[in-house]
Design a protein around this motif. Structure first.
Motif, PDB file in Angstrom:
ATOM      1  N   THR A  45       0.847  -1.194   0.000  1.00  0.00           N
ATOM      2  CA  THR A  45       0.000   0.000   0.000  1.00  0.00           C
ATOM      3  C   THR A  45       0.880   1.241   0.000  1.00  0.00           C
ATOM      4  N   ARG A  46       0.283   2.357  -0.379  1.00  0.00           N
ATOM      5  CA  ARG A  46       1.000   3.633  -0.336  1.00  0.00           C
ATOM      6  C   ARG A  46       0.194   4.612   0.508  1.00  0.00           C
ATOM      7  N   ASN A  47       0.884   5.557   1.111  1.00  0.00           N
ATOM      8  CA  ASN A  47       0.265   6.618   1.919  1.00  0.00           C
ATOM      9  C   ASN A  47      -0.683   6.051   2.972  1.00  0.00           C
ATOM     10  N   PHE A  48      -0.173   5.138   3.794  1.00  0.00           N
ATOM     11  CA  PHE A  48      -0.966   4.548   4.869  1.00  0.00           C
ATOM     12  C   PHE A  48      -1.059   5.567   5.997  1.00  0.00           C
ATOM     13  N   LEU A  49      -2.274   6.046   6.250  1.00  0.00           N
ATOM     14  CA  LEU A  49      -2.498   7.145   7.184  1.00  0.00           C
ATOM     15  C   LEU A  49      -3.061   6.650   8.507  1.00  0.00           C
ATOM     16  N   THR A  50      -2.471   7.130   9.602  1.00  0.00           N
ATOM     17  CA  THR A  50      -2.976   6.836  10.945  1.00  0.00           C
ATOM     18  C   THR A  50      -3.002   8.150  11.733  1.00  0.00           C
ATOM     19  N   ARG A  51      -3.511   8.086  12.955  1.00  0.00           N
ATOM     20  CA  ARG A  51      -3.466   9.281  13.812  1.00  0.00           C
ATOM     21  C   ARG A  51      -2.035   9.676  14.139  1.00  0.00           C
ATOM     22  N   SER A  52      -1.132   8.707  14.161  1.00  0.00           N
ATOM     23  CA  SER A  52       0.273   8.978  14.487  1.00  0.00           C
ATOM     24  C   SER A  52       1.042   9.579  13.321  1.00  0.00           C
ATOM     25  N   GLY A  53       0.540   9.382  12.125  1.00  0.00           N
ATOM     26  CA  GLY A  53       1.244   9.886  10.954  1.00  0.00           C
ATOM     27  C   GLY A  53       0.996   9.016   9.745  1.00  0.00           C
ATOM     28  N   GLU A  54       1.873   9.163   8.766  1.00  0.00           N
ATOM     29  CA  GLU A  54       1.706   8.471   7.496  1.00  0.00           C
ATOM     30  C   GLU A  54       2.957   7.667   7.169  1.00  0.00           C
TER      31      GLU A  54
END
Length: 117
Positions: free
Chosen positions: A26-35
């Motif tokens: 995957t690319r640009n996996f986004l979480t609350r902590s960051g990407e």
């Protein structure tokens, strides 16, 4: 639509790593902590890739722009990825950096494997 500069370098890094035999998860996996810019597989390893670009070196090389806080954010985000994708959770992990220092570096990026494991 015009891509932002980060997306251009991330696409370059993805193509570079695909040529090295890695497989994109995957690319640009986004979480609350960051990407996480790229999540890839290198044989049995899950590889979390941070892509850095610096046009000018007056603030240091691109590879040196990853501070302790950024590393911690990537590690936390990787943990979230593994929780959300349990099929990969038993695989060993590695944290890589692809760095570009100036546009001329496009053909020859710096690839640091296990940059901060």
């Amino acid at each position: 639509p015009v891509k932002n500069i980060g997306q251009i370098w991330e696409s370059d890094a993805e193509r570079f790593l695909l040529r090295q035999g890695l497989v994109l998860l995957t690319r640009n996996f986004l979480t609350r902590s960051g990407e996480i810019d790229l999540v890839m597989r290198d044989h049995n390893l899950i590889v979390f890739v941070e892509v850095r670009f610096r046009n000018a070196s007056r603030f240091g090389a691109a590879i040196h722009s990853i501070n302790r806080r950024k590393r911690a954010c990537v590690v936390r985000s990787a943990s979230v990825f593994l929780q959300q994708h349990p099929q990969w959770s038993n695989h060993p992990c590695r944290f890589d950096v692809i760095a570009y220092d100036g546009v001329a570096a496009r053909a020859n990026p710096i690839w640091v494997q296990a940059a901060f494991n």
